[in-house]
Design a protein around this motif. Structure first.
Motif, PDB file in Angstrom:
ATOM      1  N   ALA A 371       0.833  -1.198   0.000  1.00 39.15           N
ATOM      2  CA  ALA A 371       0.000   0.000   0.000  1.00 39.15           C
ATOM      3  C   ALA A 371       0.868   1.248   0.000  1.00 39.15           C
ATOM      4  O   ALA A 371       1.889   1.304   0.692  1.00 39.15           O
ATOM      5  CB  ALA A 371      -0.916  -0.008   1.217  1.00 39.15           C
ATOM      6  N   PRO A 372       0.493   2.257  -0.778  1.00 35.28           N
ATOM      7  CA  PRO A 372       1.262   3.508  -0.772  1.00 35.28           C
ATOM      8  C   PRO A 372       1.121   4.218   0.567  1.00 35.28           C
ATOM      9  O   PRO A 372       0.118   4.068   1.265  1.00 35.28           O
ATOM     10  CB  PRO A 372       0.632   4.312  -1.904  1.00 35.28           C
ATOM     11  CG  PRO A 372      -0.755   3.778  -2.030  1.00 35.28           C
ATOM     12  CD  PRO A 372      -0.667   2.328  -1.684  1.00 35.28           C
ATOM     13  N   GLN A 373       2.153   4.971   0.898  1.00 37.54           N
ATOM     14  CA  GLN A 373       2.139   5.693   2.162  1.00 37.54           C
ATOM     15  C   GLN A 373       1.333   6.977   2.030  1.00 37.54           C
ATOM     16  O   GLN A 373       1.523   7.757   1.091  1.00 37.54           O
ATOM     17  CB  GLN A 373       3.565   6.015   2.596  1.00 37.54           C
ATOM     18  CG  GLN A 373       4.396   4.785   2.906  1.00 37.54           C
ATOM     19  CD  GLN A 373       3.807   3.960   4.035  1.00 37.54           C
ATOM     20  OE1 GLN A 373       3.493   4.484   5.109  1.00 37.54           O
ATOM     21  NE2 GLN A 373       3.622   2.664   3.803  1.00 37.54           N
ATOM     22  N   GLY A 374       0.430   7.189   2.955  1.00 36.45           N
ATOM     23  CA  GLY A 374      -0.364   8.402   2.959  1.00 36.45           C
ATOM     24  C   GLY A 374      -0.383   9.015   4.342  1.00 36.45           C
ATOM     25  O   GLY A 374       0.121   8.426   5.306  1.00 36.45           O
ATOM     26  N   ASP A 375      -0.960  10.195   4.441  1.00 40.01           N
ATOM     27  CA  ASP A 375      -1.105  10.813   5.765  1.00 40.01           C
ATOM     28  C   ASP A 375      -2.545  10.661   6.228  1.00 40.01           C
ATOM     29  O   ASP A 375      -3.359   9.997   5.580  1.00 40.01           O
ATOM     30  CB  ASP A 375      -0.662  12.278   5.723  1.00 40.01           C
ATOM     31  CG  ASP A 375      -1.426  13.104   4.688  1.00 40.01           C
ATOM     32  OD1 ASP A 375      -2.612  12.790   4.443  1.00 40.01           O
ATOM     33  OD2 ASP A 375      -0.843  14.049   4.122  1.00 40.01           O
ATOM     34  N   GLU A 430       3.644   4.065  -7.145  1.00 38.32           N
ATOM     35  CA  GLU A 430       4.710   3.903  -6.175  1.00 38.32           C
ATOM     36  C   GLU A 430       5.039   2.432  -6.085  1.00 38.32           C
ATOM     37  O   GLU A 430       4.158   1.587  -5.875  1.00 38.32           O
ATOM     38  CB  GLU A 430       4.299   4.408  -4.788  1.00 38.32           C
ATOM     39  CG  GLU A 430       4.139   5.913  -4.700  1.00 38.32           C
ATOM     40  CD  GLU A 430       3.856   6.382  -3.285  1.00 38.32           C
ATOM     41  OE1 GLU A 430       3.769   5.512  -2.377  1.00 38.32           O
ATOM     42  OE2 GLU A 430       3.714   7.595  -3.070  1.00 38.32           O
ATOM     43  N   GLU A 431       6.302   2.044  -6.270  1.00 43.85           N
ATOM     44  CA  GLU A 431       6.720   0.645  -6.204  1.00 43.85           C
ATOM     45  C   GLU A 431       7.300   0.332  -4.846  1.00 43.85           C
ATOM     46  O   GLU A 431       7.839   1.198  -4.161  1.00 43.85           O
ATOM     47  CB  GLU A 431       7.749   0.342  -7.305  1.00 43.85           C
ATOM     48  CG  GLU A 431       7.185   0.527  -8.700  1.00 43.85           C
ATOM     49  CD  GLU A 431       8.079  -0.064  -9.750  1.00 43.85           C
ATOM     50  OE1 GLU A 431       8.728  -1.084  -9.472  1.00 43.85           O
ATOM     51  OE2 GLU A 431       8.134   0.491 -10.870  1.00 43.85           O
ATOM     52  N   ASP A 432       7.175  -0.979  -4.450  1.00 42.51           N
ATOM     53  CA  ASP A 432       7.720  -1.381  -3.154  1.00 42.51           C
ATOM     54  C   ASP A 432       9.241  -1.464  -3.215  1.00 42.51           C
ATOM     55  O   ASP A 432       9.848  -1.396  -4.262  1.00 42.51           O
ATOM     56  CB  ASP A 432       7.132  -2.730  -2.717  1.00 42.51           C
ATOM     57  CG  ASP A 432       7.430  -3.854  -3.688  1.00 42.51           C
ATOM     58  OD1 ASP A 432       8.084  -3.600  -4.718  1.00 42.51           O
ATOM     59  OD2 ASP A 432       6.998  -4.982  -3.408  1.00 42.51           O
TER      60      ASP A 432
END
Length: 432
Positions: A371-375, A430-432
Motif C-alpha cells: 500500500a502507498p504511504q499516505g497521511d 509507487e513501487e515497493d
C-alpha cells in the motif's frame, strides 16, 4: 440462475490446458482497470459492484451447463469434472460502488488460483463496463442538472435486461427515479410515469384525455401538453385540473423557449406551483443548456442508456502476478503485457486518493506490491468484497449514491466541467 455460461469460450479452453499442465492451481492476481478514460472525460464512476458480487456467488456449472459443454465438445471430460465442483474460494478487493475512478485505477483485484479467477473475466467485464459507463454518464447529467431531479426513462432504447441494469446504474449516478418497474421491484428504486401521446390520441378530444387522467390519477399528475398546440393545451390543463396541477411535460420543440413561455402562462393562470418537466433526446449538454430555463425536472432516455456516446469504459482484466510454482509457499512474481499501445503494469496493486489540506483530491496513488504511504488526510480506496469465497460486502444502493456525491465533492472543480479535458487528477505509481 447460474452465471457460469456468461463466459467466453477461450476461458474454458485456457482452463483445460492449464489443468493438463498443472498450472491451473497457481496462485494468481488479476486486475480489472481502464488504461484511459473515455475520450475527453475527466473522471469515471464505478457501478455494478453489487451485481458483480451476485454473479460471483451464482457462478456454478449446472447439469444443463455441463451437458451443453459436453455435447458441443468445448472442453474434455477432466475439465468438465473440475467445472462440476467449481466454487470461487478466493478474495476480491475493489473500489466501492459509487466511487470515482481514473486511468489505471485497480477497480477490482481478484486473488485465487488461475483456474478459479480466469473464468470470471467475461462476466466481471460485462457488468462493470456497462454499468460504470451508464453511471458515469448519469453523474455528468445530474451534475449539469444541479438540484433539479433527473428521471431515467431509457428502457425502450436498450436490451430488456440492460434496461434494468441501466436503471440501477443511473440511480447510483444520482437519478431520482426510473420508469422501469422491474428495476423498481428488484432494486427498490422509486418509479415514476404518467402518460404518452398515445393516451391523448386515444381520446376524441384533448380535454377528454386530460379529464380522464386527472380523475384517475389526481391533480398531482403530469399532463403531456405538446400533442397538438402547447399554449392551448396548457390553458386546457389548468382548466381541467385547476391551479394545483402537479406538472406539465414538454417533449418536443425549442425547449428553452417553450419552457419560458409555459412558465409565464402557468403563472398568469395562477398555477405558480405547477412544475415543468422536459424530455426529448436530452443529454448532459442539453441539460446544461436548460440551466437558465424555468425547468423543474428532466427525463432522459437514449443518451443515458448508451453512456452518452461512450457505452463502455474500456475496462480490461489482466493477470498481474502469479506464483512461480503450485505450492502454498511459492513466491509471487509480477507479470505484465508489453504489447504496443496495450502495456499493463505488473504487480498486485493498492490505491489511495491523496487529498490536500482542504480535502481536495490531488492524485490517485497506486502502490505496487504494498500500500502507498499516505497521511491522515488521504483515503484508501480498495475495500474487501469477497474473502475466502464468501461475500463480505452487501451495502444498500443508497450508500453508493451517497458515496458518489462525497467522491465528486472532493475532486477539483474542473472535474465538473462538461468540456473535453484531461483526467481531473493524475495517477501516480509507487513501487515497493
Amino acid at each position: 440462475m447460474s452465471s457460469a455460461l456468461l463466459t467466453d469460450h477461450y476461458e474454458l479452453t485456457m482452463l483445460q490446458a492449464s489443468l493438463a499442465d498443472g498450472t491451473a492451481d497457481r496462485r494468481s492476481v488479476f486486475e480489472l482497470f481502464a488504461r484511459r478514460l473515455p475520450d475527453g472525460r475527466r473522471y469515471g464512476v464505478v457501478a455494478g459492484i453489487g451485481r458483480v458480487l451476485d454473479a460471483v456467488a451464482e457462478f456454478r456449472f449446472t447439469d444443463d451447463d455441463l451437458t451443453y459443454l459436453r455435447e458441443t465438445a468445448v472442453v474434455d471430460e477432466p475439465t468438465l469434472g473440475w467445472l462440476a465442483d467449481y466454487r470461487f474460494s478466493g478474495d476480491v478487493w475493489g473500489y466501492a460502488e459509487g466511487e470515482a475512478y481514473f486511468p489505471q485505477s485497480p477497480v477490482l483485484v481478484v486473488e485465487g488460483t488461475f483456474g478459479e479467477a480466469v473464468l470470471l473475466e467475461t462476466v466481471l467485464l460485462s457488468i462493470l463496463n456497462h454499468d460504470s459507463a451508464i453511471a458515469s454518464a448519469a453523474a455528468r447529467m445530474t451534475v449539469a442538472a444541479g438540484d433539479r431531479p433527473c428521471i431515467e426513462m431509457g428502457s425502450r432504447r436498450t436490451h430488456e435486461s440492460a434496461a434494468i441494469a441501466s436503471a440501477r446504474a443511473a440511480y447510483v449516478g444520482g437519478f431520482a427515479t426510473t420508469s422501469n418497474l422491474a428495476a423498481g421491484r428488484r432494486y427498490g428504486i422509486p418509479t415514476a410515469g404518467t402518460s404518452a401521446h398515445s393516451f391523448t390520441l386515444l381520446h376524441d378530444t384533448e380535454r377528454d384525455a386530460f379529464t380522464a387522467q386527472v380523475e384517475s390519477l389526481g391533480v398531482d399528475t403530469t399532463l403531456l401538453v405538446d400533442t397538438y398546440d402547447v399554449t392551448a393545451a396548457v390553458r386546457l390543463a389548468i382548466d381541467v385540473a385547476g391551479t394545483g396541477l402537479g406538472a406539465v411535460r414538454l417533449d418536443s420543440g425549442d425547449l428553452p423557449l417553450l419552457a419560458k413561455q409555459v412558465r409565464r402562462q402557468l403563472d398568469d393562470l395562477g398555477a405558480t406551483g405547477t412544475k415543468i418537466v422536459v424530455t426529448s433526446d436530452l443529454d448532459e449538454y442539453a441539460i446544461a443548456g436548460l440551466a437558465a430555463a424555468p425547468v423543474d425536472g428532466y427525463g432522459v432516455g437514449t443518451s443515458l442508456v448508451t453512456g452518452s456516446g461512450h457505452p463502455t469504459c474500456g475496462f480490461v482484466y489482466k493477470l498481474v502476478a502469479r506464483a512461480d510454482g503450485t505450492g502454498p509457499d511459492a513466491a509471487m512474481v509480477s507479470v505484465a503485457k508489453k504489447s504496443k499501445d496495450k502495456i499493463s503494469v505488473g504487480g498486485r496493486k493498492y490505491a489511495l486518493r491523496r487529498l490536500d489540506e482542504h480535502g481536495t483530491a490531488s492524485a490517485e496513488v497506486i502502490g505496487i506490491g504494498e500500500a502507498p504511504q499516505g497521511d491522515d488526510n488521504d483515503r484508501p480506496l480498495l475495500v474487501p468484497l469477497v474473502a475466502g469465497g464468501e461475500r463480505v460486502d452487501d451495502e444498500p444502493l443508497s450508500r453508493a449514491r451517497e458515496r458518489l456525491q462525497q467522491s465528486l465533492a472532493e475532486l477539483p472543480l474542473q472535474a465538473r466541467q462538461l468540456s473535453r479535458g484531461e483526467p481531473a487528477i493524475p495517477t501516480l505509481f509507487e513501487e515497493d
